[in-house]
Design an enzyme around this catalytic site. Sequence first.
Site, PDB file in Angstrom:
ATOM      1  N   ASN A 157     172.766 108.464 103.819  1.00 15.58           N
ATOM      2  CA  ASN A 157     172.162 109.628 104.061  1.00 15.58           C
ATOM      3  C   ASN A 157     172.241 110.030 105.680  1.00 15.58           C
ATOM      4  O   ASN A 157     171.939 111.115 105.911  1.00 15.58           O
ATOM      5  CB  ASN A 157     170.666 109.483 103.880  1.00 15.58           C
ATOM      6  CG  ASN A 157     170.103 108.347 104.791  1.00 15.58           C
ATOM      7  OD1 ASN A 157     170.725 107.503 105.103  1.00 15.58           O
ATOM      8  ND2 ASN A 157     168.649 108.429 104.913  1.00 15.58           N
ATOM      9  N   GLU A 253     167.365  97.819 108.746  1.00 16.50           N
ATOM     10  CA  GLU A 253     166.579  98.881 108.492  1.00 16.50           C
ATOM     11  C   GLU A 253     166.576  99.251 106.983  1.00 16.50           C
ATOM     12  O   GLU A 253     167.555  99.703 106.599  1.00 16.50           O
ATOM     13  CB  GLU A 253     167.117 100.075 109.397  1.00 16.50           C
ATOM     14  CG  GLU A 253     167.062  99.965 110.800  1.00 16.50           C
ATOM     15  CD  GLU A 253     167.681 101.138 111.291  1.00 16.50           C
ATOM     16  OE1 GLU A 253     168.461 101.659 110.698  1.00 16.50           O
ATOM     17  OE2 GLU A 253     167.264 101.661 112.553  1.00 16.50           O
ATOM     18  N   CYS A 287     164.867 107.791 105.128  1.00 16.50           N
ATOM     19  CA  CYS A 287     163.791 106.586 104.931  1.00 16.50           C
ATOM     20  C   CYS A 287     162.483 106.733 105.456  1.00 16.50           C
ATOM     21  O   CYS A 287     161.400 106.112 105.159  1.00 16.50           O
ATOM     22  CB  CYS A 287     164.587 105.301 105.736  1.00 16.50           C
ATOM     23  SG  CYS A 287     164.486 105.695 107.515  1.00 16.50           S
ATOM     24  N   GLU A 381     159.731 104.094  95.992  1.00 19.79           N
ATOM     25  CA  GLU A 381     160.273 104.767  96.833  1.00 19.79           C
ATOM     26  C   GLU A 381     161.192 105.842  96.197  1.00 19.79           C
ATOM     27  O   GLU A 381     162.413 105.278  95.645  1.00 19.79           O
ATOM     28  CB  GLU A 381     161.278 104.228  97.972  1.00 19.79           C
ATOM     29  CG  GLU A 381     162.156 105.080  99.021  1.00 19.79           C
ATOM     30  CD  GLU A 381     162.981 104.308  99.844  1.00 19.79           C
ATOM     31  OE1 GLU A 381     163.996 103.439  99.528  1.00 19.79           O
ATOM     32  OE2 GLU A 381     162.697 104.634 100.961  1.00 19.79           O
ATOM     33  N   ARG A 441     162.025 109.298 112.570  1.00 19.68           N
ATOM     34  CA  ARG A 441     162.511 108.495 113.539  1.00 19.68           C
ATOM     35  C   ARG A 441     162.619 108.912 114.823  1.00 19.68           C
ATOM     36  O   ARG A 441     162.362 108.132 115.891  1.00 19.68           O
ATOM     37  CB  ARG A 441     163.873 107.871 113.131  1.00 19.68           C
ATOM     38  CG  ARG A 441     164.760 106.980 113.878  1.00 19.68           C
ATOM     39  CD  ARG A 441     166.246 106.759 113.607  1.00 19.68           C
ATOM     40  NE  ARG A 441     166.779 105.765 114.310  1.00 19.68           N
ATOM     41  CZ  ARG A 441     167.285 104.833 113.806  1.00 19.68           C
ATOM     42  NH1 ARG A 441     167.430 104.769 112.468  1.00 19.68           N
ATOM     43  NH2 ARG A 441     167.755 103.557 114.634  1.00 19.68           N
TER      44      ARG A 441
HETATM   45  P1  NAP Z   1     172.360 100.665  99.872  1.00 16.87           P
HETATM   46  O1  NAP Z   1     172.761 101.156  98.443  1.00 16.87           O
HETATM   47  O2  NAP Z   1     171.491  99.766 100.182  1.00 16.87           O
HETATM   48  O3  NAP Z   1     173.757 100.716 100.741  1.00 16.87           O
HETATM   49  C1  NAP Z   1     173.710 100.735 102.171  1.00 16.87           C
HETATM   50  C2  NAP Z   1     175.064 100.134 102.647  1.00 16.87           C
HETATM   51  O4  NAP Z   1     175.192  98.877 102.342  1.00 16.87           O
HETATM   52  C3  NAP Z   1     176.250 100.828 102.196  1.00 16.87           C
HETATM   53  O5  NAP Z   1     177.280 100.793 103.135  1.00 16.87           O
HETATM   54  C4  NAP Z   1     176.764 100.145 101.121  1.00 16.87           C
HETATM   55  O6  NAP Z   1     178.022 100.278 100.715  1.00 16.87           O
HETATM   56  C5  NAP Z   1     176.345  98.728 101.592  1.00 16.87           C
HETATM   57  N1  NAP Z   1     176.540  97.577 100.571  1.00 16.87           N
HETATM   58  C6  NAP Z   1     176.184  97.651  99.230  1.00 16.87           C
HETATM   59  N2  NAP Z   1     176.255  96.260  98.893  1.00 16.87           N
HETATM   60  C7  NAP Z   1     176.535  95.565  99.954  1.00 16.87           C
HETATM   61  C8  NAP Z   1     176.850  94.118 100.167  1.00 16.87           C
HETATM   62  N3  NAP Z   1     176.543  93.349  98.960  1.00 16.87           N
HETATM   63  N4  NAP Z   1     176.964  93.834 101.272  1.00 16.87           N
HETATM   64  C9  NAP Z   1     177.285  94.478 102.495  1.00 16.87           C
HETATM   65  N5  NAP Z   1     177.070  95.856 102.494  1.00 16.87           N
HETATM   66  C10 NAP Z   1     176.651  96.317 101.097  1.00 16.87           C
HETATM   67  O7  NAP Z   1     171.696 102.153 100.570  1.00 16.87           O
HETATM   68  P2  NAP Z   1     172.031 103.750 100.472  1.00 16.87           P
HETATM   69  O8  NAP Z   1     171.986 104.297  99.050  1.00 16.87           O
HETATM   70  O9  NAP Z   1     173.274 103.819 101.246  1.00 16.87           O
HETATM   71  O10 NAP Z   1     170.988 104.143 101.386  1.00 16.87           O
HETATM   72  C11 NAP Z   1     169.705 104.741 100.624  1.00 16.87           C
HETATM   73  C12 NAP Z   1     168.635 103.411 100.826  1.00 16.87           C
HETATM   74  O11 NAP Z   1     168.648 102.950 102.357  1.00 16.87           O
HETATM   75  C13 NAP Z   1     166.989 103.808 100.835  1.00 16.87           C
HETATM   76  O12 NAP Z   1     166.398 102.571 100.374  1.00 16.87           O
HETATM   77  C14 NAP Z   1     166.602 104.115 102.167  1.00 16.87           C
HETATM   78  O13 NAP Z   1     165.144 104.054 102.439  1.00 16.87           O
HETATM   79  C15 NAP Z   1     167.433 103.268 103.108  1.00 16.87           C
HETATM   80  N6  NAP Z   1     167.417 103.718 104.474  1.00 16.87           N
HETATM   81  C16 NAP Z   1     166.662 102.949 105.399  1.00 16.87           C
HETATM   82  C17 NAP Z   1     166.752 103.655 106.895  1.00 16.87           C
HETATM   83  C18 NAP Z   1     166.021 102.932 107.752  1.00 16.87           C
HETATM   84  O14 NAP Z   1     166.240 103.439 108.832  1.00 16.87           O
HETATM   85  N7  NAP Z   1     164.955 102.102 107.499  1.00 16.87           N
HETATM   86  C19 NAP Z   1     167.589 104.590 106.817  1.00 16.87           C
HETATM   87  C20 NAP Z   1     168.322 105.240 105.771  1.00 16.87           C
HETATM   88  C21 NAP Z   1     168.056 104.719 104.500  1.00 16.87           C
HETATM   89  P3  NAP Z   1     178.573 101.120  99.443  1.00 16.87           P
HETATM   90  O15 NAP Z   1     178.089 102.578  99.832  1.00 16.87           O
HETATM   91  O16 NAP Z   1     180.104 101.059  99.304  1.00 16.87           O
HETATM   92  O17 NAP Z   1     177.710 100.673  98.215  1.00 16.87           O
HETATM   93  O1  G3P Z   2     166.728 107.690 107.193  1.00 13.87           O
HETATM   94  C1  G3P Z   2     167.257 107.593 108.443  1.00 13.87           C
HETATM   95  C2  G3P Z   2     166.336 107.561 109.412  1.00 13.87           C
HETATM   96  O2  G3P Z   2     167.109 107.359 110.738  1.00 13.87           O
HETATM   97  C3  G3P Z   2     165.666 108.867 109.464  1.00 13.87           C
HETATM   98  O3  G3P Z   2     165.819 109.837 110.601  1.00 13.87           O
HETATM   99  O4  G3P Z   2     165.140 111.515 112.282  1.00 13.87           O
HETATM  100  O5  G3P Z   2     165.428 111.774 109.846  1.00 13.87           O
HETATM  101  O6  G3P Z   2     163.414 110.454 110.573  1.00 13.87           O
HETATM  102  P1  G3P Z   2     164.905 110.824 110.913  1.00 13.87           P
END
Ligand code: NAP
Ligand code: G3P
Length: 483
Positions: A157, A253, A287, A381, A441
């Site tokens: 994202n 995160e 997020c 979520e 954030r």
């Molecule tokens: P995701 O499916 O967990 O993937 C995140 C990253 O991890 C991608 O680069 C993915 O690669 C990689 N990945 C997947 N399996 C892995 C493994 N076994 N080892 C190492 N890396 C691996 O998350 P997303 O769909 O990209 O993002 C959405 C999620 O992220 C939501 O739950 C959101 O809440 C969370 N998020 C949190 C924050 C925060 O700041 N707290 C910010 C943004 C998003 P691939 O794409 O190649 O699978």
């Molecule tokens: O989800 C990614 C996190 O960095 C959100 O940033 O500024 O959209 O709250 P913001």
Amino acid sequence: MELLEQEYKNLVNGDRMANGRWIDIFSPVDGSLCGRVPAMSREDIDQAVLGCRQAQEKWQRTPVFKRAEILYRAADLLEQQAEEIAGMLVMEIAKDKKSALSEVKRSADLLRYTADVGKNSRGEAIFGDNFPGGSRNKMSFVSRVPMGTVLAVSPFNYPVNLSVSKIAPALMGGNTVLLKPATQGAVSALMTAYLLDKAGLPKGVLNTVTGRGSEIGDYTVTHPGVDFVNFTGSTQVGEHISQICSMKPMIMELGGKDAAIVLEDGDLNFAADNIVDGAYSYSGQRCTAVKRILAVEPVAGRLVEKLKTRIERLKQGDPREEGVTITPLISREAADAAQKLIDDALQKGAELIIGNRREGNLLAPTLIDKVTTDMELAWIEPFAPVLPILRVKNAAQAVEIANRSEYGLQSSVFTSSIDRAFAIASRLEVGTVQINNKTERGPDNFPFLGVKNSGMGTQGVKYSIEAMTRPKAVTINLRGGSF
Ligand code: NAP
Ligand code: G3P
């Protein structure tokens, strides 16, 4: 995309692709081909890690002001290419143009702020201090040294901002960096990495790894040449990584279920503006999106009306069109998961206020009232434009339900009493409480952290530099004697 492929091959020294396989990245907007990234093999990953390790010694001895100069240049390049990179974000992750440009601009700001922290007196995050020992003959000199090779793993994202927010502080701390972007978003991320390279990073200081996380992720995070993992993504993947990477330092995160608590003395128009923006921008795929409302009964009905009026004005469709907020979700699976939560809530008696219409991956902004704690939507979520309202008796019950979540990223409190706001904030089990504001954030130099299943460790430039460096003590032992 030929040019980018060629540039990418230059960046990662194309002949290193042992297997020569590529992944086609298609747009969730219109199915067109956005670009192709290498499906790297283990040998390719070994080479990328080796490149970082070979560059480490020289990089960590590079004066801090020279590291800063490169980050300043990278910021300028990012701004110069903002339209091109934003255009790729629009197509690759269906981010509306305004949000896409904002992501690139804030990332340039982040680079400059990080350079500032390194370059001027605020560089204390990098420098150490010293301690006189108990006796006059011992003195400990403490400096901060880099962890080594940092693996930066970013989510779909924010492929630019959540790559830069790891890379910049890591570099400023003297680390080398291996970037593993989300596959959907990898083209945008690689364009950014390429500009950092062009800004003057010595060869090997920043390398990239591409390929599906499910195929190469475990190998990469557990690689013995990786000294630190800086991960942003789902709680599910984060938990998996922390289990297989025992003893490896990391920052996580993860997911969130940020609550907006609306009290009877809150400004309902102001709260409605903030909640709609916080819940539905980028189709709720943030997020820190507002992912549930906890409204006290006396104002809930009026709040629902105000929210509905605002949601009706939201424009949905193609992110290339001006003013569109609600765009196609990143995948069919994501849309299916959100639809399942809507169906569960309605089947259990919740009340649909607006939305619950779907065309492919495009979900209409949806608001569901009278959600109760037996419904999945109260806790899971959605990462979609789907917002539940839970009606509560009072602030105490709002805090209790807010804290019952497995997540602890952020919460908002809408009230006219600053005393009440601080009293509630002190009881909320989250990383950040927003008083009279949507959960968010930014700005990126603020501390940013999640507790419970929302993550571990703290990001936010100064905090990130501290996390990706460690103290190193040298003790001098004098033999004493008079002069
Ligand atoms: P995701 O499916 O967990 O993937 C995140 C990253 O991890 C991608 O680069 C993915 O690669 C990689 N990945 C997947 N399996 C892995 C493994 N076994 N080892 C190492 N890396 C691996 O998350 P997303 O769909 O990209 O993002 C959405 C999620 O992220 C939501 O739950 C959101 O809440 C969370 N998020 C949190 C924050 C925060 O700041 N707290 C910010 C943004 C998003 P691939 O794409 O190649 O699978
Ligand atoms: O989800 C990614 C996190 O960095 C959100 O940033 O500024 O959209 O709250 P913001």
